[in-house]
Design a protein around this motif. Sequence first.
Motif, PDB file in Angstrom:
ATOM      1  N   TRP A   1       0.776  -1.131   0.176  1.00  0.00           N
ATOM      2  CA  TRP A   1       0.068   0.038   0.117  1.00  0.00           C
ATOM      3  C   TRP A   1       0.828   1.247   0.251  1.00  0.00           C
ATOM      4  O   TRP A   1       1.731   1.331   0.351  1.00  0.00           O
TER       5      TRP A   1
ATOM      6  N   GLN B   1      -5.421   9.778  -1.257  1.00  0.00           N
ATOM      7  CA  GLN B   1      -5.353   8.823  -2.430  1.00  0.00           C
ATOM      8  C   GLN B   1      -4.687   7.264  -1.791  1.00  0.00           C
ATOM      9  O   GLN B   1      -3.944   7.735  -1.105  1.00  0.00           O
ATOM     10  N   SER B   2      -4.919   6.235  -2.151  1.00  0.00           N
ATOM     11  CA  SER B   2      -4.609   5.128  -1.860  1.00  0.00           C
ATOM     12  C   SER B   2      -3.968   4.316  -3.161  1.00  0.00           C
ATOM     13  O   SER B   2      -4.898   4.236  -4.051  1.00  0.00           O
ATOM     14  N   ASN B   3      -3.143   3.613  -2.989  1.00  0.00           N
ATOM     15  CA  ASN B   3      -2.722   3.025  -4.076  1.00  0.00           C
ATOM     16  C   ASN B   3      -2.375   1.485  -3.783  1.00  0.00           C
ATOM     17  O   ASN B   3      -1.768   1.426  -2.875  1.00  0.00           O
TER      18      ASN B   3
ATOM     19  N   LYS C   1      -0.456  -1.734  -4.481  1.00  0.00           N
ATOM     20  CA  LYS C   1       0.560  -2.431  -5.527  1.00  0.00           C
ATOM     21  C   LYS C   1       0.444  -3.608  -5.537  1.00  0.00           C
ATOM     22  O   LYS C   1       0.103  -4.473  -4.555  1.00  0.00           O
TER      23      LYS C   1
ATOM     24  N   SER D   1       0.442  -0.482 -10.157  1.00  0.00           N
ATOM     25  CA  SER D   1      -0.777  -0.299  -8.817  1.00  0.00           C
ATOM     26  C   SER D   1      -1.952  -0.041  -9.353  1.00  0.00           C
ATOM     27  O   SER D   1      -2.334   0.796 -10.562  1.00  0.00           O
TER      28      SER D   1
ATOM     29  N   PHE E   1      -5.261   2.712  -8.063  1.00  0.00           N
ATOM     30  CA  PHE E   1      -5.443   3.824  -6.928  1.00  0.00           C
ATOM     31  C   PHE E   1      -7.029   4.096  -6.986  1.00  0.00           C
ATOM     32  O   PHE E   1      -7.999   4.000  -7.837  1.00  0.00           O
TER      33      PHE E   1
ATOM     34  N   TYR F   1      -5.300   3.251 -12.951  1.00  0.00           N
ATOM     35  CA  TYR F   1      -3.965   2.764 -12.874  1.00  0.00           C
ATOM     36  C   TYR F   1      -2.908   3.657 -12.627  1.00  0.00           C
ATOM     37  O   TYR F   1      -2.896   4.710 -13.285  1.00  0.00           O
ATOM     38  N   GLY F   2      -1.881   2.912 -11.934  1.00  0.00           N
ATOM     39  CA  GLY F   2      -0.688   4.117 -11.709  1.00  0.00           C
ATOM     40  C   GLY F   2       0.726   3.326 -11.775  1.00  0.00           C
ATOM     41  O   GLY F   2       0.476   2.100 -11.739  1.00  0.00           O
TER      42      GLY F   2
ATOM     43  N   ASP G   1       5.676   9.321 -10.721  1.00  0.00           N
ATOM     44  CA  ASP G   1       4.541   8.541 -10.814  1.00  0.00           C
ATOM     45  C   ASP G   1       3.442   9.037 -11.706  1.00  0.00           C
ATOM     46  O   ASP G   1       3.619  10.136 -12.342  1.00  0.00           O
TER      47      ASP G   1
ATOM     48  N   GLU H   1      -0.441   8.319 -13.712  1.00  0.00           N
ATOM     49  CA  GLU H   1      -1.749   7.905 -13.416  1.00  0.00           C
ATOM     50  C   GLU H   1      -2.569   8.151 -14.117  1.00  0.00           C
ATOM     51  O   GLU H   1      -2.759   9.277 -14.867  1.00  0.00           O
TER      52      GLU H   1
END
Length: 264
Positions: free
Chosen positions: A75, A108-110, A112, A120, A122, A145-146, A158, A160
């Motif tokens: 995460w 925000q939360s990614n 992985k 990842s 997101f 998608y990130g 990064d 996204e």
Amino acid sequence: MRLTLLSLTLATAFGFASSAASASIFMYDDVSDLDTETKTEWDASAELGLLFTSGNTETETFKAKLNLARDVENWRHKGVIDYYRSEQQDQATGDTILTGDKTFLSAQSNYKFAPESRSSVFVFGSYEEDKFSGYEYQGTFAVGYGARYRYSEALYADYEVGPGYSVNKPIVGGIPQEQESSAILRFAGNLVWDISKNSKFNALASTEVGEENTKTRAEISVSANVNSSLALKFSVAGSHNSYLEDVTKEKLDTETAVTLVYSF
């Protein structure tokens, strides 16, 4: 003296990332970014900027920002609280006039695919109140998608992309209108460069493409450490709406700031 703004984009950063990838430059995995096995605490930093003028022009400007981040195992989380307020005194009447009042929140939360993966998925959400922008509020929710690419030990970016949904409430002639909503496609990028042990460069940009309005935000900053916890930061940021119902409003708002940043 007054805080002013400038519009920025990350086209150069995106182009660099694309050319670097196509040239097959050696890259580092996400796990190189930090120790995902032992890092369990949140990283947090708070910044503050104040500006007062007196004499022929009396103004008060206040800026505060809180950044939170955590990267552990599968995460990656981050959140931002950004507040800006500016007042100016009318020399003829002595009344205080509010010239700026903006609050911006995002989280925000990614997830992985693996602790060492650069890919990842997101979930992102943001909310902004700024009546001087032509909108009483603007909100966004997006998923997608990130990917994180590390070009050296000191440089990573990064990227996204994903669909989402936005809501906003326009203001025309000082009168709030009905809430509007729209499907959007969100693009975002963030470039971080550790220039040296005591200085860092950060550039970020996001674009939310909707049916009528496209909202774009960008910021570039350079910070230098004063000591292990305190840093001096210079930043230039901008936000742009491609469509405003109130034609008397400017589509571009900018902000230039010098702030002290405390990390804890």
